[in-house]
Design a protein around this motif. Structure first.
Motif, PDB file in Angstrom:
ATOM      1  N   ILE A   1      17.043  10.976  -0.568  1.00 48.27           N
ATOM      2  CA  ILE A   1      17.548   9.630  -0.300  1.00 48.27           C
ATOM      3  C   ILE A   1      16.576   8.629  -0.916  1.00 48.27           C
ATOM      4  CG2 ILE A   1      17.990   7.910   1.482  1.00 48.27           C
ATOM      5  CD1 ILE A   1      18.965  10.107   3.292  1.00 48.27           C
ATOM      6  N   ARG A   2      17.126   7.642  -1.561  1.00 46.89           N
ATOM      7  CA  ARG A   2      16.317   6.591  -2.220  1.00 46.89           C
ATOM      8  C   ARG A   2      16.643   5.249  -1.574  1.00 46.89           C
ATOM      9  NH1 ARG A   2      16.626   6.075  -8.748  1.00 46.89           N
ATOM     10  NH2 ARG A   2      15.993   3.907  -9.045  1.00 46.89           N
ATOM     11  N   GLU A   3      15.606   4.546  -1.133  1.00 51.46           N
ATOM     12  CA  GLU A   3      15.802   3.245  -0.475  1.00 51.46           C
ATOM     13  C   GLU A   3      14.973   2.189  -1.177  1.00 51.46           C
ATOM     14  OE1 GLU A   3      14.926   3.474   3.666  1.00 51.46           O
ATOM     15  OE2 GLU A   3      16.606   4.781   4.125  1.00 51.46           O
ATOM     16  N   GLY A   4      15.612   1.091  -1.543  1.00 48.14           N
ATOM     17  CA  GLY A   4      14.900  -0.031  -2.153  1.00 48.14           C
ATOM     18  C   GLY A   4      14.706  -1.151  -1.163  1.00 48.14           C
ATOM     19  N   SER A   5      13.714  -1.991  -1.450  1.00 46.94           N
ATOM     20  CA  SER A   5      13.431  -3.093  -0.529  1.00 46.94           C
ATOM     21  C   SER A   5      14.267  -4.321  -0.877  1.00 46.94           C
ATOM     22  CB  SER A   5      11.938  -3.440  -0.586  1.00 46.94           C
ATOM     23  OG  SER A   5      11.572  -3.812  -1.891  1.00 46.94           O
TER      24      SER A   5
ATOM     25  N   ILE B   1       7.808   9.639  -1.200  1.00 50.86           N
ATOM     26  CA  ILE B   1       7.129   9.102  -2.380  1.00 50.86           C
ATOM     27  C   ILE B   1       7.356   7.601  -2.451  1.00 50.86           C
ATOM     28  CG2 ILE B   1       7.078   9.092  -4.907  1.00 50.86           C
ATOM     29  CD1 ILE B   1       5.774  11.533  -3.733  1.00 50.86           C
ATOM     30  N   ASP B   2       6.283   6.862  -2.579  1.00 51.43           N
ATOM     31  CA  ASP B   2       6.329   5.406  -2.579  1.00 51.43           C
ATOM     32  C   ASP B   2       6.259   4.858  -4.002  1.00 51.43           C
ATOM     33  OD1 ASP B   2       6.322   2.793  -1.609  1.00 51.43           O
ATOM     34  OD2 ASP B   2       4.899   3.263  -0.020  1.00 51.43           O
ATOM     35  N   SER B   3       6.541   3.571  -4.135  1.00 53.72           N
ATOM     36  CA  SER B   3       6.319   2.852  -5.387  1.00 53.72           C
ATOM     37  C   SER B   3       4.832   2.519  -5.480  1.00 53.72           C
ATOM     38  CB  SER B   3       7.139   1.563  -5.414  1.00 53.72           C
ATOM     39  OG  SER B   3       8.520   1.820  -5.311  1.00 53.72           O
TER      40      SER B   3
ATOM     41  N   VAL C   1       0.849  -1.188   0.000  1.00 53.57           N
ATOM     42  CA  VAL C   1       0.000   0.000   0.000  1.00 53.57           C
ATOM     43  C   VAL C   1       0.883   1.236   0.000  1.00 53.57           C
ATOM     44  CG1 VAL C   1      -1.750   1.309   1.262  1.00 53.57           C
ATOM     45  CG2 VAL C   1      -1.850  -1.191   1.221  1.00 53.57           C
ATOM     46  N   GLY C   2       0.684   2.110  -0.979  1.00 52.37           N
ATOM     47  CA  GLY C   2       1.510   3.300  -1.095  1.00 52.37           C
ATOM     48  C   GLY C   2       1.396   4.202   0.118  1.00 52.37           C
ATOM     49  N   MET C   3       2.533   4.623   0.630  1.00 56.39           N
ATOM     50  CA  MET C   3       2.567   5.553   1.757  1.00 56.39           C
ATOM     51  C   MET C   3       3.312   6.814   1.329  1.00 56.39           C
ATOM     52  SD  MET C   3       3.012   3.268   5.201  1.00 56.39           S
ATOM     53  CE  MET C   3       1.839   1.932   5.556  1.00 56.39           C
ATOM     54  N   ASN C   4       2.642   7.634   0.543  1.00 57.00           N
ATOM     55  CA  ASN C   4       3.173   8.953   0.209  1.00 57.00           C
ATOM     56  C   ASN C   4       2.759   9.909   1.315  1.00 57.00           C
ATOM     57  OD1 ASN C   4       3.818   8.050  -2.623  1.00 57.00           O
ATOM     58  ND2 ASN C   4       1.580   7.931  -2.727  1.00 57.00           N
ATOM     59  N   ARG C   5       3.671  10.763   1.722  1.00 56.80           N
ATOM     60  CA  ARG C   5       3.296  11.709   2.770  1.00 56.80           C
ATOM     61  C   ARG C   5       4.093  12.988   2.661  1.00 56.80           C
ATOM     62  NH1 ARG C   5       2.137   9.770   7.167  1.00 56.80           N
ATOM     63  NH2 ARG C   5       2.389   7.512   6.981  1.00 56.80           N
ATOM     64  N   LEU C   6       3.442  14.063   3.101  1.00 53.37           N
ATOM     65  CA  LEU C   6       4.029  15.389   3.189  1.00 53.37           C
ATOM     66  C   LEU C   6       4.213  15.714   4.664  1.00 53.37           C
ATOM     67  CD1 LEU C   6       4.708  18.043   1.478  1.00 53.37           C
ATOM     68  CD2 LEU C   6       2.378  18.784   2.093  1.00 53.37           C
ATOM     69  N   PHE C   7       5.449  16.027   5.065  1.00 50.53           N
ATOM     70  CA  PHE C   7       5.782  16.343   6.456  1.00 50.53           C
ATOM     71  C   PHE C   7       5.631  15.118   7.363  1.00 50.53           C
ATOM     72  CE2 PHE C   7       3.787  20.528   4.975  1.00 50.53           C
ATOM     73  CZ  PHE C   7       4.988  21.045   4.539  1.00 50.53           C
ATOM     74  N   GLY C   8       5.858  15.328   8.641  1.00 49.95           N
ATOM     75  CA  GLY C   8       5.783  14.235   9.610  1.00 49.95           C
ATOM     76  C   GLY C   8       7.064  13.414   9.617  1.00 49.95           C
ATOM     77  N   HIS C   9       6.990  12.218  10.202  1.00 46.96           N
ATOM     78  CA  HIS C   9       8.116  11.282  10.226  1.00 46.96           C
ATOM     79  C   HIS C   9       8.014  10.335   9.038  1.00 46.96           C
ATOM     80  CE1 HIS C   9       9.611  12.504  14.157  1.00 46.96           C
ATOM     81  NE2 HIS C   9       8.368  12.454  14.625  1.00 46.96           N
ATOM     82  N   HIS C  10       9.157   9.944   8.495  1.00 45.83           N
ATOM     83  CA  HIS C  10       9.144   9.063   7.327  1.00 45.83           C
ATOM     84  C   HIS C  10       8.965   7.605   7.731  1.00 45.83           C
ATOM     85  CE1 HIS C  10      13.208   8.040   8.507  1.00 45.83           C
ATOM     86  NE2 HIS C  10      13.452   7.383   7.395  1.00 45.83           N
TER      87      HIS C  10
ATOM     88  N   ASP D   1      13.314   0.767  -7.027  1.00 45.83           N
ATOM     89  CA  ASP D   1      14.124  -0.403  -6.650  1.00 45.83           C
ATOM     90  C   ASP D   1      13.284  -1.452  -5.917  1.00 45.83           C
ATOM     91  OD1 ASP D   1      16.444   0.884  -7.688  1.00 45.83           O
ATOM     92  OD2 ASP D   1      16.616   2.015  -5.816  1.00 45.83           O
ATOM     93  N   ASP D   2      12.217  -1.880  -6.567  1.00 46.63           N
ATOM     94  CA  ASP D   2      11.363  -2.953  -6.036  1.00 46.63           C
ATOM     95  C   ASP D   2      10.629  -2.514  -4.772  1.00 46.63           C
ATOM     96  OD1 ASP D   2      10.103  -5.365  -5.782  1.00 46.63           O
ATOM     97  OD2 ASP D   2      11.834  -6.409  -4.907  1.00 46.63           O
ATOM     98  N   THR D   3       9.594  -1.739  -4.962  1.00 47.22           N
ATOM     99  CA  THR D   3       8.705  -1.225  -3.896  1.00 47.22           C
ATOM    100  C   THR D   3       9.470  -0.456  -2.824  1.00 47.22           C
ATOM    101  OG1 THR D   3       8.725  -3.294  -2.590  1.00 47.22           O
ATOM    102  CG2 THR D   3       7.008  -3.057  -4.272  1.00 47.22           C
ATOM    103  N   GLY D   4      10.447   0.316  -3.262  1.00 50.37           N
ATOM    104  CA  GLY D   4      11.159   1.191  -2.334  1.00 50.37           C
ATOM    105  C   GLY D   4      10.501   2.560  -2.265  1.00 50.37           C
ATOM    106  N   ARG D   5      11.216   3.521  -1.670  1.00 51.81           N
ATOM    107  CA  ARG D   5      10.680   4.870  -1.508  1.00 51.81           C
ATOM    108  C   ARG D   5      11.770   5.905  -1.746  1.00 51.81           C
ATOM    109  NH1 ARG D   5       8.009   2.594   3.642  1.00 51.81           N
ATOM    110  NH2 ARG D   5       5.958   1.953   2.878  1.00 51.81           N
ATOM    111  N   VAL D   6      11.339   7.114  -2.080  1.00 54.75           N
ATOM    112  CA  VAL D   6      12.230   8.255  -2.226  1.00 54.75           C
ATOM    113  C   VAL D   6      11.818   9.291  -1.188  1.00 54.75           C
ATOM    114  CG1 VAL D   6      12.909  10.167  -3.721  1.00 54.75           C
ATOM    115  CG2 VAL D   6      12.698   7.868  -4.666  1.00 54.75           C
ATOM    116  N   TYR D   7      12.810   9.850  -0.502  1.00 52.94           N
ATOM    117  CA  TYR D   7      12.551  10.807   0.569  1.00 52.94           C
ATOM    118  C   TYR D   7      13.255  12.133   0.250  1.00 52.94           C
ATOM    119  CZ  TYR D   7      11.869   6.267   2.869  1.00 52.94           C
ATOM    120  OH  TYR D   7      11.495   4.984   3.176  1.00 52.94           O
TER     121      TYR D   7
END
Length: 308
Positions: free
Chosen positions: A304-308, A268-270, A241-250, A279-285
């Protein structure tokens, strides 16, 4: 079948937020009852056996704007509205950003007047203007350029606070391949509370709950899990489930964190709705310094970009 189930789940998440009202800049909504949940979260924290840290921790409970997406054609989207992907609505004097020879991908434009107002005692968030997000998504740049990782120049964040009528829907450069141009998706904003991850600077350094300590285990095994199950919609789903968010904790994928003085600007989520796959359902922060956000300066944003 899985794709159908996924979209049904997203539809249910959107409906579940319909009863949660918030104040936004056009004054059409009421103050959200979601804000009242902070005391419940603090009680949950104390019940996990962390009472001694509650006075400091209560300042770490931060509101966030969850961005629920639904694919929408460019023809239907209004100029200046909040959206992920598609083509940006830029001031005519803005040139498309590049990093080296790579044209950046357009990630999002956030019209802050369409977002909930989430001012708190500890934080003041911007409520006007449009923030544009671009990122060098080219895999060739990511894997072949030695200065790519954690380089603030690989992303570009722009701010505009003028008239909507002056904006122009802008096509990307021809050098930007189709797979690096993402689907246009409209956004339904929803207010959520967030707490820092157990490996974050806030928990490890400010609270002093070092990894391996008994109280750190209480935080992530008891409190954080209970919080996520109750307040992070989609956390228990068997589907992504996509977890895109503005502000708050990542919401970390691999546990990487920024240090003191930094805060999450955009996550920003995949997702299928935007055809973004980090990178396979990772996220960009996108991270911004506190002092820069207060001054509406975004030239120092680090991605920062993190892949699963």
């Amino acid at each position: 079948m899985k794709r159908i189930q996924f979209f049904l789940l997203i539809f249910c998440l959107i409906l579940s937020g319909c009863g949660k009202r918030y104040t936004n800049n056009n004054g059409n909504e009421e103050v959200s009852s979601v804000m009242d949940a902070k005391s419940d979260i603090l009680s949950m924290f104390r019940e996990a056996g962390l009472e001694d840290y509650s006075e400091t921790f209560q300042r770490m409970i931060k509101p966030s704007i969850r961005l629920i997406t639904e694919r929408e054609s460019e023809k239907k989207s209004k100029v200046g509205q909040t959206k992920l992907g598609g083509q940006p609505d830029l001031p005519p004097n803005i040139e498309w950003p590049y990093w080296k020879q790579y044209p950046m991908s357009f990630i999002a434009q956030i019209n802050l007047q369409e977002m909930p107002i989430i001012q708190t005692d500890n934080d003041i968030y911007p409520t006007r203007g449009i923030i544009y997000f671009f990122y060098t998504a080219n895999p060739e740049a990511a894997y072949e350029e030695g200065d790519y990782d954690n380089n603030p120049e690989t992303s570009k964040v722009l701010f505009y606070d003028g008239e909507i009528k002056n904006l122009v829907r802008t096509r990307p450069p021809k050098e930007l391949s189709n797979e690096l141009q993402f689907f246009s998706a409209r956004v339904a904003p929803r207010l959520e509370w967030t707490v820092p991850d157990s490996e974050s600077f806030e928990v490890n350094e400010v609270l002093g709950l070092s990894w391996g300590d008994e109280d750190n285990e209480k935080y992530w095994k008891v409190f954080q899990e209970n919080f996520s199950n109750k307040y992070k919609e989609g956390h228990t789903s068997e589907f992504h489930v996509g977890m895109n968010r503005l502000f708050g904790h990542h919401d970390p994928v691999q546990g990487e964190h920024m240090g003191e003085g930094w805060r999450l600007l955009l996550q920003i989520d995949s997702e299928d709705s935007t055809n973004m796959d980090w990178d396979d359902t990772g996220r960009v922060y996108f991270w911004v310094k506190d002092i820069d956000l207060k001054k509406l300066r975004f030239d120092g944003v680090t991605t920062i970009r993190e892949g699963s």
